[in-house]
Design a protein around this motif. Sequence first.
Motif, mmCIF file in Angstrom:
data_model
loop_
_atom_site.group_PDB
_atom_site.id
_atom_site.type_symbol
_atom_site.label_atom_id
_atom_site.label_comp_id
_atom_site.label_asym_id
_atom_site.label_seq_id
_atom_site.Cartn_x
_atom_site.Cartn_y
_atom_site.Cartn_z
ATOM 1 N N TYR A 218 0.858 -1.189 0.000
ATOM 2 C CA TYR A 218 0.000 0.000 0.000
ATOM 3 C C TYR A 218 0.901 1.249 0.000
ATOM 4 N N THR A 219 0.297 2.396 -0.231
ATOM 5 C CA THR A 219 0.984 3.682 -0.105
ATOM 6 C C THR A 219 0.308 4.509 0.979
ATOM 7 N N VAL A 220 1.107 4.957 1.931
ATOM 8 C CA VAL A 220 0.612 5.882 2.949
ATOM 9 C C VAL A 220 0.968 7.295 2.497
ATOM 10 N N LYS A 221 -0.022 8.167 2.514
ATOM 11 C CA LYS A 221 0.198 9.551 2.099
ATOM 12 C C LYS A 221 -0.117 10.485 3.257
ATOM 13 N N GLY A 222 0.811 11.389 3.537
ATOM 14 C CA GLY A 222 0.593 12.416 4.539
ATOM 15 C C GLY A 222 0.429 13.759 3.863
ATOM 16 N N LYS A 223 -0.613 14.496 4.265
ATOM 17 C CA LYS A 223 -0.883 15.810 3.686
ATOM 18 C C LYS A 223 -0.906 16.863 4.785
ATOM 19 N N LEU A 224 -0.196 17.953 4.547
ATOM 20 C CA LEU A 224 -0.198 19.104 5.452
ATOM 21 C C LEU A 224 -1.093 20.165 4.812
ATOM 22 N N ILE A 225 -2.157 20.522 5.523
ATOM 23 C CA ILE A 225 -3.228 21.325 4.926
ATOM 24 C C ILE A 225 -3.527 22.547 5.794
ATOM 25 N N ARG A 226 -3.735 23.699 5.147
ATOM 26 C CA ARG A 226 -4.179 24.921 5.822
ATOM 27 C C ARG A 226 -5.346 25.516 5.041
ATOM 28 N N GLU A 227 -6.492 25.494 5.695
ATOM 29 C CA GLU A 227 -7.710 26.051 5.084
ATOM 30 C C GLU A 227 -7.940 25.501 3.682
ATOM 31 N N GLY A 228 -7.810 24.206 3.557
ATOM 32 C CA GLY A 228 -8.059 23.539 2.290
ATOM 33 C C GLY A 228 -6.916 23.576 1.304
ATOM 34 N N LYS A 229 -5.832 24.281 1.626
ATOM 35 C CA LYS A 229 -4.690 24.392 0.727
ATOM 36 C C LYS A 229 -3.614 23.385 1.130
ATOM 37 N N LEU A 230 -3.118 22.652 0.140
ATOM 38 C CA LEU A 230 -2.076 21.665 0.393
ATOM 39 C C LEU A 230 -0.719 22.364 0.499
ATOM 40 N N LEU A 231 -0.078 22.244 1.665
ATOM 41 C CA LEU A 231 1.212 22.884 1.909
ATOM 42 C C LEU A 231 2.387 21.952 1.638
ATOM 43 N N ASP A 232 2.225 20.671 1.979
ATOM 44 C CA ASP A 232 3.299 19.690 1.812
ATOM 45 C C ASP A 232 2.684 18.311 1.748
ATOM 46 N N GLU A 233 3.383 17.392 1.078
ATOM 47 C CA GLU A 233 2.877 16.025 0.932
ATOM 48 C C GLU A 233 4.048 15.060 0.929
#
Length: 637
Positions: A218-233
């Motif tokens: 599988y692939t684990v994905k981490g998303k850093l989000i601010r007010e719906g905007k993707l900052l880092d992945e």
Amino acid sequence: MRKSILLNEDWTFQIASRPEEHISLPHTWNGEDGQDGGNDYLRDVGTYAKHFHKPEIKEEDVYLQFDAVNSLCDVILNGENIFHHEGGYSRFIVKITDYLKDENELIVKVDNRSYARIYPDAADFTFYGGIYRDVNLLILPKEHFEFQKDSSPALKCFPSVKDGKATLRVEAKANTNDEIAIELLDKEGNIIVKGKPNEEIAIPDVHLWNGLKDPYLYTVKGKLIREGKLLDEVTSKVGFRFFKVDPKKGFFLNGKPYPLRGVAKHQDRPRVGNAISKADMDEDMKLVKEIGANTLRLSHYQHDQYFYDLCDENGIVVWSEIPYISKYSKAADSNARSQLDELIHQCFNHPSIICWGISNEITMFRKQFGKDCRANHKELNEHAHQEDPSRITGVACFSMMTIFNRVAHITDIASYNLYWGWYVPFTPVTGWILDWWHFFYPHGPIGLSEYGAEGMPNLHSSHPKRFDNTEEYQAEYHEKMLKCFEKRPYLWATHVWNMFDFGSDGRNQGGEKGINHKGLVTFDRKTRKDAFYIYKAYWSEDPFVHICSKRYVNRTDKKAVIKIYSNQNEVTLYNNGKKIGTKKGKKIFKFKIALEAVNEIKAVSGNLEDSAKIIRVKEKDKSYILPKGGNNLSWQK
């Protein structure tokens, strides 16, 4: 978003009194002198230098990532010493944002001299100096995921399968307080579940990572989000599996018996040492898959992350270890722990890894071995379980260490390095020692971490014997070992020493200095020795027939025994177009024939065939005989 810039080109290098060179990475200065014998390869301080432009950044952070530098180094950027690292096989990452200028001078001082405080200090392989893995410039957005401990990936994944139920917990942190979202994707990229860091996320209908048959990732994905905007992945591969070691029945994967039968390997190659490419690693994995091995002991140090990825993708069960080897040094206690931390943390997410190796043959130098060494083993074993309760720990025991030695009973499992039939006579003693362990310690899992014999594909004999280094003796030795294992299902794992010949500059055996020739495949990966095929006959399901001793062309004998290895049940032999006979059996087929002046031999099984040529000569071909003057010096000091 994140960027990675490879910095492997346009370096200069200078060492000792040698002139400055223009080189590219990966690089070692011991590619030649570390493999030519004499135990005199250059161990000194080399200076690598590179100039680079400041990358186009606004508020991003910039890091340098070194995948391995042997064995200690200082990183100097624009005249400032910004990082020091000790240990030659692990990754380290350095933040350089505040040191950057428009034009930058990067200098790396690399030292492969002997130090009592750094492992390894004595071993049967060459300690190649250099920046021998990739160097990358990492550009991270202003708000980003942070690296975990010891330069390990941003996502630390804890897959679990218990009582038929699978869960996933992910540790992740950012340099801001923004939202972190976790997603699990299947092989096709579909989102299976979503969650948050540190949650126990239930995984419906989990697809298990199931070794060679089905290494599902599988692939684990981490998303850093601010007010719906993707900052880092960030992403990481992960596999769900469970295992156990039964002292009577061996290894179990996902609740089913899964005998671990495989090989150990070093990473080096001719002329380039450890400075290998991804194509080299791909070729190694292809050969491991061809022979049919289901386990690798990655000796004697942390290997490239790319190769661990290959093990994950191909379903190879891995014993991974640190270079705490041969000779104990009290001064290196902290370095052993540091290298163990780096190994565990950097390799934590690989489902292929099931065992952390604590040490190898550490009782060899008896004057250095004692209560301090045992105490250090206990501390490392406890620390490994503290850092990773999900995996077992192991130790590879020196052949002359008795089964009653306390260091053999600290870790979860033990395996022995046994060379009866090579360094000492009488191959069956190997099985007796394993049986003695099993009798005295019926609740202690035992395996074989090393066993082997030197074999040169250019040396041959109709009557092979120990120390003649012939291809025939090596093959016969391994035939006996495979029969030994068939009688002992309690063995948790067996690892041939070695899959490939490798550099050991102190050696002078087989007529070729500087190389350990116990590999089933030659150092250049071009020649599969006969012993390769006996393992393929036992382990691989890909149908084949192989005539042994086909490089033994010129013979004085009137008669010959033609030996064939195959995983088929029936083989027919022909000589000069005439049928000699058909035999049924398993793995090994032998035919006695009278030799003619020229013999065109052909072995056939269904639509499979192999051929060889034997010429009867009057005088022995002396090129098949081991030259005099070799020795068994093997320790790099």
